[in-house]
Design a protein around this motif. Structure first.
Motif, PDB file in Angstrom:
ATOM      1  N   SER A 123      38.992 -17.380  17.137  1.00 39.94           N
ATOM      2  CA  SER A 123      38.811 -17.030  15.843  1.00 39.94           C
ATOM      3  C   SER A 123      39.464 -17.633  15.117  1.00 39.94           C
ATOM      4  CB  SER A 123      39.035 -15.425  15.710  1.00 39.94           C
ATOM      5  OG  SER A 123      39.121 -15.005  14.071  1.00 39.94           O
ATOM      6  N   SER A 124      39.279 -18.023  13.865  1.00 37.18           N
ATOM      7  CA  SER A 124      40.134 -18.709  12.693  1.00 37.18           C
ATOM      8  C   SER A 124      40.960 -17.818  12.032  1.00 37.18           C
ATOM      9  CB  SER A 124      39.132 -19.727  11.969  1.00 37.18           C
ATOM     10  OG  SER A 124      38.421 -18.776  10.892  1.00 37.18           O
ATOM     11  N   PRO A 181      42.239 -20.245   6.279  1.00 32.75           N
ATOM     12  CA  PRO A 181      42.123 -20.255   7.852  1.00 32.75           C
ATOM     13  C   PRO A 181      41.656 -21.798   8.216  1.00 32.75           C
ATOM     14  CG  PRO A 181      40.733 -18.633   6.990  1.00 32.75           C
ATOM     15  CD  PRO A 181      41.275 -19.702   5.625  1.00 32.75           C
ATOM     16  N   THR A 220      45.197 -22.633  17.893  1.00 28.38           N
ATOM     17  CA  THR A 220      44.446 -23.710  16.964  1.00 28.38           C
ATOM     18  C   THR A 220      45.132 -24.766  16.627  1.00 28.38           C
ATOM     19  OG1 THR A 220      42.542 -22.008  16.612  1.00 28.38           O
ATOM     20  CG2 THR A 220      42.574 -24.214  15.081  1.00 28.38           C
ATOM     21  N   ASP A 229      39.580 -23.566   9.651  1.00 27.45           N
ATOM     22  CA  ASP A 229      38.092 -23.142  10.456  1.00 27.45           C
ATOM     23  C   ASP A 229      37.293 -24.216  11.045  1.00 27.45           C
ATOM     24  OD1 ASP A 229      37.827 -24.338   7.972  1.00 27.45           O
ATOM     25  OD2 ASP A 229      36.961 -22.648   7.007  1.00 27.45           O
ATOM     26  N   SER A 230      38.141 -25.359  10.967  1.00 25.98           N
ATOM     27  CA  SER A 230      37.496 -26.515  11.696  1.00 25.98           C
ATOM     28  C   SER A 230      38.657 -27.386  12.266  1.00 25.98           C
ATOM     29  CB  SER A 230      36.575 -27.540  10.747  1.00 25.98           C
ATOM     30  OG  SER A 230      37.607 -28.229   9.928  1.00 25.98           O
ATOM     31  N   GLN A 283      45.163 -18.455  15.522  1.00 27.73           N
ATOM     32  CA  GLN A 283      45.476 -19.678  14.439  1.00 27.73           C
ATOM     33  C   GLN A 283      46.491 -20.598  15.072  1.00 27.73           C
ATOM     34  OE1 GLN A 283      46.249 -17.570  10.681  1.00 27.73           O
ATOM     35  NE2 GLN A 283      44.105 -17.927  10.181  1.00 27.73           N
TER      36      GLN A 283
END
Length: 443
Positions: free
Chosen positions: A428-429, A180, A211, A182-183, A208
């Protein structure tokens, strides 16, 4: 061949439409025979193995090892039932058909459905079947031997992370398992890897993808140019529907595919096709029902109910397992040529809000908002008592009255919109849950 997972590196012929044409285009008569024999075999296992949890459960309902009952007559089982069994018979319960000494893989559910995550033990037949069924899904995405396929799924005990390398190897596809985003730094690194490897296929969730769009902009890369011509398995229920799907396809120059499944059930990942008529069930290993959650009995195609799954030909045992997903069965043949059942998942039953006799899911709100910028939101009151008005907390910067009118007209229920600034809700990741389950949101 039907019900034959085969060897690991048996690559399919690149020019054929289906990974396993015999299984995926089998006649209804053939599939019906497999279902009948498969369910009879599972019923016999309950009593002959035996499997104590199910033996006692079915005996209490008046059944025995004789004649196989119709599926609608067999009690459904939920994850809460399995958790209760594990609490009563720690640590793994009395519902498993294999023990630790027979397992070759272990996974664990995410716990996002509420309660303690459930361990998934996979025997040899489970692993072989999972590889075969997921090879079919990978093939359906249009990737072929020599291609590259990237995904942003978790590692560790997440069920598919322990098996995905096998099914990509089986299809001759190079797997890029990135995890994922996640950053911001991790997301940017993933975009750079995509740019370098140029995968033919990609699997991400909707949040995702958002992102990655922001990450590409920050590092000066054109995500549409990187993704152009790829097939993207986009895990967000809204993309089962034409308008949202076409919007994202045109934005990035991609083909969107949908998949639905259950991490509890080895290999149960069902993919759609170019015609987007619902996801295709592997009829040589599973039968699905959409059932009234109050009665447990089957509903006709097109009606919303709980998705109930029965599998056969594996080590794991799932007979009338209620996933508690809200789904509809699709009717009629699919133009792609695949036979068997198809369905669409619309959300978790726990995420429904009941308003004046109607059940509203987050995907219903997503569809209503899609043509209006698709702002982020949270539903209030999911899983609670019936209410007279739907309350939606929405990132809308002061236009809440207009959005309330849009939602009310589309959903057919009174709607109150609680406006919040853009960026209020964490992205959310992995898989988002668009309901407010906090004490404040429940009140």
């Amino acid at each position: 061949m039907l019900n034959d997972p085969g060897r690991l590196f048996d690559r399919g012929a690149p020019g054929r439409a289906f990974w396993n044409p015999d299984a995926q285009t089998a006649s209804e008569e053939t599939l019906a025979g497999l279902r009948t024999d498969g369910i009879a075999g599972e019923w016999a296992r309950v009593w002959e193995h035996p499997i104590p949890f199910y033996r006692d459960r079915y005996a209490a309902a008046g059944f025995g090892p004789g004649e196989v009952p119709g599926l609608d007559d067999v009690p459904v089982t939920t994850k809460a039932d399995l958790r209760a069994d594990e609490a009563a018979n720690p640590p793994l319960g009395a519902h498993r058909a294999i023990g630790l000494d027979e397992a070759v893989r272990v996974g664990r559910s995410t716990g996002t459905t509420g309660g303690r995550p459930v361990y998934v033990l996979m025997g040899r037949r489970d692993l072989q079947t999972a590889i075969e069924l997921q090879a079919r899904a990978v093939w359906a995405c249009g990737v072929r031997p020599g291609d590259r396929f990237a995904h942003s799924w978790p590692f560790g005990l997440y069920v598919s992370s322990g098996t995905s390398a096998f099914w990509y190897a089986k299809t001759g596809v190079l797997e890029l398992p990135l995890g994922p985003p996640d950053s911001p730094e991790t997301a940017a690194e993933h975009v750079r890897i995509w740019d370098e490897f140029r995968p033919r296929g990609l699997m991400v969730t909707g949040t995702q993808l958002d992102t990655y769009v922001r990450a590409a902009e920050r590092i000066g890369l054109d995500l549409a140019e990187i993704l152009a011509g790829t097939t993207v398995v986009l895990f967000d229920l809204v993309y089962q529907f034409e308008a949202p799907r076409k919007r994202v396809e045109e934005r990035f120059g991609i083909r969107v595919r949908n998949m639905s499944g259950a991490s509890d059930i080895p290999g149960f990942g069902c993919a759609d096709c170019d015609h987007h008529t619902g996801v295709h069930v592997p009829g040589d290993h599973a039968v699905v029902q959409v059932c009234d959650p109050r009665t447990g009995r089957s509903l006709p195609p097109g009606e919303r109910g709980h998705l109930v799954v029965t599998t056969f030909g594996m080590d794991a045992f799932f007979l009338r397992y209620d996933l508690e997903d809200v789904a509809v069965l699709e009717d009629g043949p699919c133009p792609c040529g695949q036979t068997g059942q198809r369905f669409r998942v619309l959300g978790r039953s726990a995420d429904q809000v009941r308003v004046d006799g109607r059940a509203v899911l987050p995907v219903d709100v997503q569809l209503a908002l899609d043509a209006h910028g698709a702002p982020e939101f949270r539903l209030l009151g999911a899983g609670g008592p019936e209410t007279s008005r739907l309350v939606v907390r929405l990132e809308c910067e002061g236009r809440h009255e207009r959005f309330a009118e849009i939602l009310s007209a589309d959903l057919g229920v009174p709607v109150d919109v609680d406006p919040v600034p853009s960026g209020t809700f964490p992205r959310s990741s992995f898989k988002p849950r668009r309901v407010d389950v906090s004490p404040q949101g429940a009140g």
